[in-house]
Design an enzyme around this catalytic site. Sequence first.
Site, PDB file in Angstrom:
ATOM      1  N   ARG A 161       2.494  -2.994   5.197  1.00 21.84           N
ATOM      2  CA  ARG A 161       0.871  -2.645   5.369  1.00 21.84           C
ATOM      3  C   ARG A 161       0.600  -1.769   7.054  1.00 21.84           C
ATOM      4  O   ARG A 161       0.141  -1.024   7.307  1.00 21.84           O
ATOM      5  CB  ARG A 161       0.311  -3.920   4.994  1.00 21.84           C
ATOM      6  CG  ARG A 161      -1.325  -3.474   5.153  1.00 21.84           C
ATOM      7  CD  ARG A 161      -2.145  -4.194   3.994  1.00 21.84           C
ATOM      8  NE  ARG A 161      -3.871  -4.253   4.269  1.00 21.84           N
ATOM      9  CZ  ARG A 161      -4.220  -4.614   5.186  1.00 21.84           C
ATOM     10  NH1 ARG A 161      -3.908  -5.721   5.909  1.00 21.84           N
ATOM     11  NH2 ARG A 161      -5.303  -4.617   5.072  1.00 21.84           N
ATOM     12  N   HIS A 187      -1.263   1.744   7.461  1.00 22.29           N
ATOM     13  CA  HIS A 187      -2.602   1.488   8.631  1.00 22.29           C
ATOM     14  C   HIS A 187      -1.830   2.367  10.037  1.00 22.29           C
ATOM     15  O   HIS A 187      -2.515   2.569   9.768  1.00 22.29           O
ATOM     16  CB  HIS A 187      -2.522   0.289   8.762  1.00 22.29           C
ATOM     17  CG  HIS A 187      -3.465  -0.135   7.402  1.00 22.29           C
ATOM     18  ND1 HIS A 187      -4.528  -0.594   7.629  1.00 22.29           N
ATOM     19  CD2 HIS A 187      -3.799  -0.487   6.074  1.00 22.29           C
ATOM     20  CE1 HIS A 187      -5.313  -1.414   6.845  1.00 22.29           C
ATOM     21  NE2 HIS A 187      -4.629  -0.743   5.213  1.00 22.29           N
ATOM     22  N   ASP A 188      -0.247   2.802  10.058  1.00 20.18           N
ATOM     23  CA  ASP A 188      -0.042   3.303  11.202  1.00 20.18           C
ATOM     24  C   ASP A 188      -0.266   4.913  10.516  1.00 20.18           C
ATOM     25  O   ASP A 188      -1.106   5.273  11.445  1.00 20.18           O
ATOM     26  CB  ASP A 188       1.323   2.649  11.695  1.00 20.18           C
ATOM     27  CG  ASP A 188       1.469   3.642  13.198  1.00 20.18           C
ATOM     28  OD1 ASP A 188       0.225   3.916  14.286  1.00 20.18           O
ATOM     29  OD2 ASP A 188       2.802   4.218  13.169  1.00 20.18           O
ATOM     30  N   ASP A 195       2.659   6.469  14.242  1.00 21.60           N
ATOM     31  CA  ASP A 195       2.700   6.716  15.804  1.00 21.60           C
ATOM     32  C   ASP A 195       2.182   5.381  16.799  1.00 21.60           C
ATOM     33  O   ASP A 195       2.491   5.938  17.862  1.00 21.60           O
ATOM     34  CB  ASP A 195       1.847   8.038  16.734  1.00 21.60           C
ATOM     35  CG  ASP A 195       0.376   7.779  16.526  1.00 21.60           C
ATOM     36  OD1 ASP A 195      -0.019   7.096  15.985  1.00 21.60           O
ATOM     37  OD2 ASP A 195      -0.311   8.639  16.564  1.00 21.60           O
ATOM     38  N   SER A 214       0.219   3.929  16.877  1.00 24.89           N
ATOM     39  CA  SER A 214      -1.584   3.556  17.825  1.00 24.89           C
ATOM     40  C   SER A 214      -2.110   1.865  17.185  1.00 24.89           C
ATOM     41  O   SER A 214      -2.654   1.453  17.113  1.00 24.89           O
ATOM     42  CB  SER A 214      -1.736   4.836  16.813  1.00 24.89           C
ATOM     43  OG  SER A 214      -1.723   4.906  15.430  1.00 24.89           O
ATOM     44  N   ASN A 240      -8.480  -3.454   9.043  1.00 26.88           N
ATOM     45  CA  ASN A 240      -7.375  -3.417  10.201  1.00 26.88           C
ATOM     46  C   ASN A 240      -7.794  -5.779  10.496  1.00 26.88           C
ATOM     47  O   ASN A 240      -7.665  -6.032  10.560  1.00 26.88           O
ATOM     48  CB  ASN A 240      -7.063  -3.103  10.719  1.00 26.88           C
ATOM     49  CG  ASN A 240      -6.839  -1.589  11.003  1.00 26.88           C
ATOM     50  OD1 ASN A 240      -6.690  -1.416   9.680  1.00 26.88           O
ATOM     51  ND2 ASN A 240      -6.754  -0.806  11.630  1.00 26.88           N
ATOM     52  N   PRO A 276      -7.981   3.673   3.199  1.00 27.73           N
ATOM     53  CA  PRO A 276      -8.939   3.375   1.562  1.00 27.73           C
ATOM     54  C   PRO A 276      -9.082   2.590   1.626  1.00 27.73           C
ATOM     55  O   PRO A 276      -8.735   1.708   2.518  1.00 27.73           O
ATOM     56  CB  PRO A 276      -7.793   3.936   0.927  1.00 27.73           C
ATOM     57  CG  PRO A 276      -6.674   4.648   1.331  1.00 27.73           C
ATOM     58  CD  PRO A 276      -6.865   4.201   3.172  1.00 27.73           C
ATOM     59  N   HIS A 282       1.727  -2.813  -3.167  1.00 20.11           N
ATOM     60  CA  HIS A 282       1.054  -4.190  -3.838  1.00 20.11           C
ATOM     61  C   HIS A 282       1.836  -5.153  -4.808  1.00 20.11           C
ATOM     62  O   HIS A 282       1.035  -6.461  -5.179  1.00 20.11           O
ATOM     63  CB  HIS A 282      -0.677  -4.021  -3.883  1.00 20.11           C
ATOM     64  CG  HIS A 282      -1.511  -3.324  -3.544  1.00 20.11           C
ATOM     65  ND1 HIS A 282      -3.032  -3.138  -3.430  1.00 20.11           N
ATOM     66  CD2 HIS A 282      -1.085  -2.793  -1.865  1.00 20.11           C
ATOM     67  CE1 HIS A 282      -2.911  -2.383  -2.164  1.00 20.11           C
ATOM     68  NE2 HIS A 282      -2.597  -2.590  -1.446  1.00 20.11           N
ATOM     69  N   ASP A 321      -0.184  -9.164  -7.028  1.00 20.13           N
ATOM     70  CA  ASP A 321       0.488  -9.405  -8.011  1.00 20.13           C
ATOM     71  C   ASP A 321       0.557 -10.671  -8.392  1.00 20.13           C
ATOM     72  O   ASP A 321       1.703 -10.724  -7.533  1.00 20.13           O
ATOM     73  CB  ASP A 321       1.646  -8.739  -8.111  1.00 20.13           C
ATOM     74  CG  ASP A 321       2.565  -8.320  -9.402  1.00 20.13           C
ATOM     75  OD1 ASP A 321       2.172  -9.174  -9.944  1.00 20.13           O
ATOM     76  OD2 ASP A 321       3.634  -8.045  -8.789  1.00 20.13           O
ATOM     77  N   THR A 330       4.458 -11.733  -9.057  1.00 20.85           N
ATOM     78  CA  THR A 330       5.841 -11.797  -8.419  1.00 20.85           C
ATOM     79  C   THR A 330       5.876 -11.210  -6.936  1.00 20.85           C
ATOM     80  O   THR A 330       5.612  -9.887  -7.193  1.00 20.85           O
ATOM     81  CB  THR A 330       6.867 -10.713  -8.896  1.00 20.85           C
ATOM     82  OG1 THR A 330       6.606  -9.419  -9.322  1.00 20.85           O
ATOM     83  CG2 THR A 330       7.724 -10.824 -10.659  1.00 20.85           C
TER      84      THR A 330
END
Length: 322
Positions: A64, A68-69, A76, A78, A96, A165, A195, A241, A244
């Site tokens: 994740r 998100h990067d 990069d 950030s 975040n 998102p 996910h 999930d 699993t």
Amino acid sequence: MGSSSTYFFAAISLIWLLMCASSINAQLTPTFYAKSCPKLLNIVRATMAKSVAKEPRIGASILRLFFHDCFVNGCDASVLLEDTPTFKGEKNAYPNQNSLRGFKLMDILKRNVEAICKATVSCSDILALAARDSVVLLGGPSWTVPLGRKDTRTASESAANANLPPATANLATLISLFASKNLTARDMTALSGAHTIGMARCTTFRSRIYNEANSINATFATSKMATCPSVGGDNNLAPLDMSTSNHFDNGYFKTLMAKQGLLHSDQELFNGGSQDAWVRLYAKSNYAFAQDFVAAMVKMGNISPLTGFNGEIRKHCRFLNQ
């Protein structure tokens, strides 16, 4: 003589400019560190194996973190930067804040790499490799990771708020956000299969289990209410999930077909819309899902990387070089 000297220096200057242009426009390549840090892949894999064995959830957290990067101005690193009195990072962006994990593990990964290859490997490349290894160590597919990214000297909380998102997004919004990163709707659905591992906080799915009776399995919703009360318990966790949560497979898509998507944005992928066919395919064929997930991960990893003379190799992933 003067004329010869002029031509000589002009030729040298041209060669230098061509080298600069080549470096600035350098493409990522899996062999980027073959000579400068040949043990890199082994160092990252060994560190990740130890961490995932101790806490399987950390694999999902690192995956994740990579997502998100990449979705905020490119892959990069950030997202790893801390706020300071003179610098504002992305960690407190709404998607975040109190949510992203894995920063301490990134510190360990960077330290282990630096011990063998000092000032050579970027944090963004380490994160890209760690994300791949997270999937593999949890039973998912492998892929070759293109390398050669540099670390940015900037970050943008506003871009994080705008580009990541939200859990409440509808299908049209999801498709639009991914399209802005040159990722197709098919890529989006395949990447959402991440996910199949990891957890979500109550605050991200409370509205779904209490207010979306038409698109959620009633028994499933009731079972989640025990974890996520209508008031309070915002940070209580539930697996994305249920079948699993610590194994990377196509189980996520099967939950969507059973109307057991935990997030609103999850169930939007299978709710009478354009992605229903892909969800059905991935639920039926783990091979098809794995193939498309790998292709989409490579595409995502190529979003606006800094290469050549752009960016830097951070000494510490949380802070800019001084």
